[in-house]
Design an enzyme around this catalytic site. Structure first.
Site, short mmCIF file in Angstrom:
data_model
loop_
_atom_site.label_atom_id
_atom_site.label_comp_id
_atom_site.label_asym_id
_atom_site.label_seq_id
_atom_site.Cartn_x
_atom_site.Cartn_y
_atom_site.Cartn_z
N ASN A 155 4.26 31.72 -0.34
CA ASN A 155 4.64 30.30 -0.28
C ASN A 155 5.55 29.99 0.92
O ASN A 155 6.13 28.90 0.98
CB ASN A 155 5.30 29.86 -1.60
CG ASN A 155 6.63 30.57 -1.84
OD1 ASN A 155 7.16 31.24 -0.96
ND2 ASN A 155 7.18 30.43 -3.04
N ASP A 172 25.70 15.25 -4.73
CA ASP A 172 26.08 15.26 -3.32
C ASP A 172 26.84 13.98 -2.92
O ASP A 172 26.68 12.94 -3.56
CB ASP A 172 24.77 15.34 -2.51
CG ASP A 172 25.00 15.67 -1.06
OD1 ASP A 172 25.69 16.66 -0.78
OD2 ASP A 172 24.48 14.93 -0.20
N GLU A 180 30.58 15.90 -5.37
CA GLU A 180 31.14 16.40 -4.11
C GLU A 180 32.16 15.38 -3.60
O GLU A 180 31.79 14.37 -3.01
CB GLU A 180 30.05 16.61 -3.07
CG GLU A 180 30.59 17.25 -1.80
CD GLU A 180 29.68 17.09 -0.59
OE1 GLU A 180 29.83 17.85 0.37
OE2 GLU A 180 28.81 16.19 -0.59
N GLY A 218 12.11 31.38 4.26
CA GLY A 218 11.12 31.84 3.26
C GLY A 218 11.69 32.18 1.90
O GLY A 218 10.95 32.52 0.98
CA CA Z 1 8.73 32.60 0.07
#
Ligand code: CA
Length: 614
Positions: free
Chosen positions: A140, A327, A356, A160
């Site tokens: 993915n 956030d 936050e 990744g």
């Molecule tokens: Ca991955």
């Protein structure tokens, strides 16, 4: 002929199907305290269709048209006495056109859902960035539908990492002694550049496929729970990403704040409470965009705000999470935020939300906590705030010495804690030395392990909910001046072929093990100490940069001593008599060494002691 007939059928059914391309939320539950539900339905030219539903217990209150012809906002009411879980259809009719069908499902809630316990001061939060923690699924790393492709050679590229990578290392986090995981946002960021950070969300209902699927996220929460770990989801209400699915077809002009020319927020959060602030400054702070690539959402648009509140509840109920981190909290409309926090805590009274609150004085931070007293009579309804004052103190105090009349050295810690009278709930303050936006602590401490031990001892024994940032527990460093990517480096061992695997004791270097073993001991000790979670705190004015404080409840008493000197310091125990009382011996949690409390003793240089008193 047969083939042509089949092709015609496929095309015809695809055309029909394509007319409704989105229903948010895709499903809901029976048995929620709030009986109202708003459906956003999106499809080409659907605005003039008549909507009908025939299902026991569901009343169609109103069908609201938007400015764009491609939306309907359907208001429903679910009768708690009669509505049952099940599948049914909404029918969208228009003369001379085939009906459009929306298949819908109301599910049963999971048992005990409303009573779920959020994270608390009994927890230690492990903050990680999914793209930078571990790559559990190389398949993915790139997906066709999203433009930002994996490139580990770039600091701000996608590397990744993913949800499977976290699942693969839950035991590592558990052994460390953390009890909750906060992942920076996992929702889709359809964004060409630096999408790895996750704060430019393009679909609030979809996990980014480079991290995994919605189902993968739910399974990750389940796997975490099975190991006794809580999960905190990071959400963003202030802005979306410029390539959010709705940006090419806004339902209303005021769905986002629009300006004739790009106007960036002035970041001046004080304007919303400053009695002298100019209206223009307040408007730019609230409605200006965070970045060119992050349109500013309008929390005053009631359709958007209902959409967003339901989205938060959908993730709590669907993924079974234990907390939300929101956030850029002060950048949102403050009344809308109070409405959001109240809607969630009405539905889940023991849940926890942290905002936050990156602000520069304690009264500004305390303002944002539920039940805070202030002259504006504002109640945010937000249970937990972030202590950026103590974070700032921790980032400098170990590298300097200070006198009681200065805000330097150990006096910084003393001074920051002495502001606690401002907070409505001192246990619900998130304390941390660093996060994904700040300098890494080990960089600031120049790799000094003794200073690191003092900083972490303070974090784990002061009041509040401690958060640690991934990698610091093995001594990881990084310099924000080189770019945000440098404080968000890959965890060693998270990628196939990494030369070091810091996830295992045998894979770690001697130095990494020194850090990890210390942290593991400290965190696992803290886990079982209610006196640290909720006990009272008494602290003493630092004497020559030796900071002493006590945590105590009816059962236990802990004495913490931080000596930020390069020499031994004599601790004159008389000064602490009101706290020591009748206790005669202190056993250091970290070394097992005992100290006689009847006579003064020496504290070694740059040392933290945690004495359990008897
Ligand atoms: Ca991955």
């Amino acid at each position: 002929m047969k083939k042509i007939g089949l092709l015609f059928f496929v095309l015809f059914s695809t055309t029909l199907f394509a007319q409704i391309d989105r229903v948010d939320p895709a499903f809901w539950w029976v048995g929620m305290k709030n009986p109202k539900l708003q459906l956003l339905i999106h499809g080409a030219e659907i605005c003039n269709r008549q909507v009908s539903v025939d299902y026991p217990g569901i009343t169609l209150v109103k069908v609201n048209r938007a400015c764009s012809p491609n939306y309907l906002f359907v208001s429903l009411e679910l009768d708690p006495k009669t509505v049952k879980a099940g599948k049914f259809q909404f029918r969208l009719k228009q003369p001379d056109q085939p009906d459009l069908i929306v298949n819908y499902e109301l599910k049963n809630r999971r048992p005990g859902s409303a009573e779920r316990e959020g994270f608390s001061s009994a927890d230690v939060i492990y903050l990680l960035m999914p793209d930078r923690f571990a790559n559990g699924n190389q398949a993915n790393d790139n997906v066709d539908s999203l433009p930002d492709k994996a490139d580990r050679s770039k600091l701000d590229g996608r590397h990744g990492g993913d949800i499977q990578g976290i699942v693969d290392h839950l035991d590592y986090i558990k052994q460390l002694g953390a009890t909750a995981i906060w992942c920076t946002p996992v929702l889709e960021n359809n964004y060409q550049h630096a999408s790895y950070h996750g704060y430019a969300i393009s679909d609030y209902y979809k996990v980014d496929p480079r991290f995994g699927s919605n189902d993968d996220y739910c399974k990750f929460v389940k796997a975490s729970h099975d190991k006794g770990l809580k999960v905190i989801m990071d959400l963003v209400s202030n802005h979306c990403g410029i390539w959010a699915w709705w940006m090419s077809d806004l339902p209303f002009e005021d769905w986002i704040h629009q300006w004739p020319d790009f106007t960036q927020t002035n970041h001046k959060a004080s304007t919303i409470k400053d009695i002298h602030a100019a209206q223009v400054d307040k408007k730019i702070f609230l409605d200006g965009w965070f970045e060119k690539t992050m349109p500013d959402m309008n929390q005053k648009n009631p359709y958007f705000w209902t959409y967003f509140i339901q989205n938060s509840i959908w993730w709590i109920e669907n993924a079974d999470i234990d907390g939300i981190r929101m956030d850029t909290y002060p950048y949102n409309d403050r009344d809308a935020m109070a409405q959001w926090a109240k809607a969630i805590t009405d539905e889940y009274p023991h849940f926890n939300l942290v905002g936050e609150t990156w602000l520069f004085n304690p009264q500004d931070i305390a303002f944002w906590q539920k039940d805070a007293v202030n002259s504006l009579h504002y109640n945010s309804q937000l249970p937990t705030v972030m202590d950026f004052i103590t974070q700032n103190a921790l980032s400098t105090c170990f590298n300097e010495h200070g006198n009681p009349w200065e805000d330097k050295g150990m006096n910084r810690l003393y001074n920051s804690i002495s502001n606690d009278y401002l907070y409505a709930n001192v246990n619900n303050i998130l304390v941390f030395a660093e996060n994904h936006d700040t300098q890494r602590l080990n960089y600031l401490l120049d790799g000094n392990f003794n200073k690191f031990k003092m900083a972490m001892t303070f974090l784990m024994t002061t009041r509040g909910i401690p958060e640690i940032y991934y990698g610091s527990e093995i001594g990881m460093t990084g310099n924000k001046n080189l770019g945000d990517g440098d404080i968000r480096r890959d965890f060693p061992g998270g990628w196939k072929g990494d030369s070091i695997n810091a996830f295992t004791a045998t894979g770690r270097t001697a130095t990494e093990n020194q850090y990890y073993d210390f942290m593991s001991k400290l965190l696992n000790w803290r886990k079982t100490k209610p006196v640290i979670h909720t006990g009272l705190l008494t602290h003493y004015v630092p004497d020559n940069d030796v900071y002493v404080y006590f945590r105590y409840n009816e059962k236990d008493k802990i004495m913490v001593i931080l000596n930020n000197n390069e020499t031994n310091q004599t601790l004159e125990l008389n000064r602490y008599a009101e706290s020591i009382e009748n206790k005669v011996i202190g056993t250091d949690v970290l070394t097992g060494k005992t100290y006689d409390l009847k006579s003064d003793f020496q504290v070694p240089p740059q040392t933290a002691l945690i004495l359990e008193l008897k």
